[in-house]
Design a protein around this motif. Sequence first.
Motif, short mmCIF file in Angstrom:
data_model
loop_
_atom_site.label_atom_id
_atom_site.label_comp_id
_atom_site.label_asym_id
_atom_site.label_seq_id
_atom_site.Cartn_x
_atom_site.Cartn_y
_atom_site.Cartn_z
N MET A 57 -30.21 -4.72 46.11
CA MET A 57 -29.39 -5.08 44.96
C MET A 57 -29.21 -3.84 44.08
O MET A 57 -30.15 -3.09 43.85
CB MET A 57 -30.07 -6.19 44.16
N ASN A 58 -28.03 -3.65 43.58
CA ASN A 58 -27.73 -2.56 42.66
C ASN A 58 -27.92 -3.02 41.22
O ASN A 58 -28.14 -4.20 40.96
CB ASN A 58 -26.28 -2.09 42.85
N LYS A 59 -27.80 -2.11 40.30
CA LYS A 59 -27.85 -2.45 38.89
C LYS A 59 -26.64 -3.30 38.51
O LYS A 59 -25.57 -3.13 39.07
CB LYS A 59 -27.83 -1.20 38.02
N LEU A 60 -26.83 -4.21 37.54
CA LEU A 60 -25.75 -5.01 36.99
C LEU A 60 -25.74 -4.80 35.48
O LEU A 60 -26.79 -4.55 34.88
CB LEU A 60 -25.94 -6.50 37.31
N TYR A 61 -24.56 -4.92 34.87
CA TYR A 61 -24.40 -4.63 33.45
C TYR A 61 -23.71 -5.78 32.73
O TYR A 61 -22.81 -6.41 33.30
CB TYR A 61 -23.53 -3.37 33.27
N ARG A 62 -24.12 -6.03 31.46
CA ARG A 62 -23.43 -7.01 30.63
C ARG A 62 -23.65 -6.67 29.17
O ARG A 62 -24.63 -6.01 28.80
CB ARG A 62 -23.87 -8.43 30.91
N TYR A 63 -22.74 -7.14 28.33
CA TYR A 63 -22.85 -6.97 26.89
C TYR A 63 -23.24 -8.29 26.27
O TYR A 63 -22.83 -9.37 26.74
CB TYR A 63 -21.53 -6.46 26.29
N VAL A 64 -24.04 -8.22 25.21
CA VAL A 64 -24.54 -9.40 24.51
C VAL A 64 -24.30 -9.21 23.01
O VAL A 64 -24.59 -8.14 22.46
CB VAL A 64 -26.05 -9.59 24.78
N THR A 65 -23.76 -10.25 22.37
CA THR A 65 -23.60 -10.24 20.91
C THR A 65 -24.56 -11.26 20.33
O THR A 65 -25.30 -11.93 21.07
CB THR A 65 -22.16 -10.60 20.50
N ALA A 66 -24.54 -11.42 19.03
CA ALA A 66 -25.42 -12.39 18.38
C ALA A 66 -25.14 -13.83 18.83
O ALA A 66 -26.04 -14.67 18.83
CB ALA A 66 -25.28 -12.29 16.87
N HIS A 67 -23.89 -14.10 19.25
CA HIS A 67 -23.50 -15.48 19.58
C HIS A 67 -23.00 -15.69 21.00
O HIS A 67 -22.80 -16.84 21.41
CB HIS A 67 -22.43 -15.96 18.59
N ARG A 68 -22.76 -14.60 21.74
CA ARG A 68 -22.21 -14.76 23.08
C ARG A 68 -22.86 -13.79 24.06
O ARG A 68 -23.32 -12.72 23.68
CB ARG A 68 -20.70 -14.53 23.05
N VAL A 69 -22.85 -14.19 25.32
CA VAL A 69 -23.41 -13.37 26.39
C VAL A 69 -22.34 -13.19 27.46
O VAL A 69 -21.74 -14.16 27.92
CB VAL A 69 -24.65 -14.05 27.02
N GLY A 70 -22.10 -11.95 27.84
CA GLY A 70 -21.10 -11.66 28.86
C GLY A 70 -21.62 -11.90 30.27
O GLY A 70 -22.82 -12.09 30.49
N LYS A 71 -20.72 -11.87 31.23
CA LYS A 71 -21.08 -11.98 32.64
C LYS A 71 -21.73 -10.68 33.10
O LYS A 71 -21.54 -9.63 32.49
CB LYS A 71 -19.83 -12.21 33.50
N TRP A 72 -22.44 -10.76 34.22
CA TRP A 72 -22.98 -9.55 34.84
C TRP A 72 -21.87 -8.90 35.65
O TRP A 72 -21.14 -9.58 36.38
CB TRP A 72 -24.14 -9.88 35.76
N TYR A 73 -21.73 -7.58 35.54
CA TYR A 73 -20.72 -6.83 36.28
C TYR A 73 -21.40 -5.73 37.10
O TYR A 73 -22.44 -5.21 36.70
CB TYR A 73 -19.70 -6.21 35.32
N PRO A 74 -20.80 -5.36 38.22
CA PRO A 74 -21.43 -4.40 39.13
C PRO A 74 -21.44 -2.95 38.62
O PRO A 74 -22.18 -2.13 39.16
CB PRO A 74 -20.61 -4.51 40.41
N ASP A 75 -20.64 -2.65 37.62
CA ASP A 75 -20.64 -1.29 37.08
C ASP A 75 -20.35 -1.32 35.58
O ASP A 75 -19.80 -2.28 35.05
CB ASP A 75 -19.64 -0.39 37.82
N LEU A 76 -20.74 -0.25 34.91
CA LEU A 76 -20.61 -0.16 33.47
C LEU A 76 -19.15 -0.19 33.02
O LEU A 76 -18.80 -0.83 32.03
CB LEU A 76 -21.29 1.10 32.95
N ALA A 77 -18.28 0.50 33.75
CA ALA A 77 -16.87 0.55 33.37
C ALA A 77 -16.24 -0.85 33.34
O ALA A 77 -15.48 -1.17 32.43
CB ALA A 77 -16.10 1.46 34.33
N THR A 78 -16.58 -1.69 34.30
CA THR A 78 -16.04 -3.05 34.33
C THR A 78 -16.61 -3.88 33.18
O THR A 78 -15.87 -4.62 32.53
CB THR A 78 -16.36 -3.72 35.68
N ALA A 79 -17.90 -3.74 32.91
CA ALA A 79 -18.51 -4.46 31.78
C ALA A 79 -17.84 -4.05 30.47
O ALA A 79 -17.56 -4.91 29.63
CB ALA A 79 -20.01 -4.17 31.73
N GLN A 80 -17.56 -2.78 30.31
CA GLN A 80 -16.89 -2.31 29.09
C GLN A 80 -15.48 -2.86 29.00
O GLN A 80 -15.02 -3.26 27.94
CB GLN A 80 -16.87 -0.79 29.07
N ARG A 81 -14.77 -2.91 30.13
CA ARG A 81 -13.39 -3.38 30.13
C ARG A 81 -13.29 -4.85 29.69
O ARG A 81 -12.32 -5.24 29.05
CB ARG A 81 -12.79 -3.18 31.53
#
Length: 64
Positions: free
Chosen positions: A1-25
């Motif tokens: 398994m590779n690293k997965l990335y997601r962003y989290v705010t105080a009220h919401r949680v993003g999906k896991w993405y396979p790379d940082l660029a996609t998580a940022q997008r």
Amino acid sequence: MNKLYRYVTAHRVGKWYPDLATAQRFAFKIGAGFMAEKSGQFSSYLGTRLEVLMPDGQVVATAG
């Protein structure tokens, strides 16, 4: 398994993405930040954190 990335705010949680660029997008969908159109640079909003799921199952969080 590779690293997965997601962003989290105080009220919401993003999906896991396979790379940082996609998580940022897709971070804008949860109000975590935005991608500048001209420069392509990502800016996260105050209080947003980036989580990285490591191959061993450990989640590492960074302050945004």
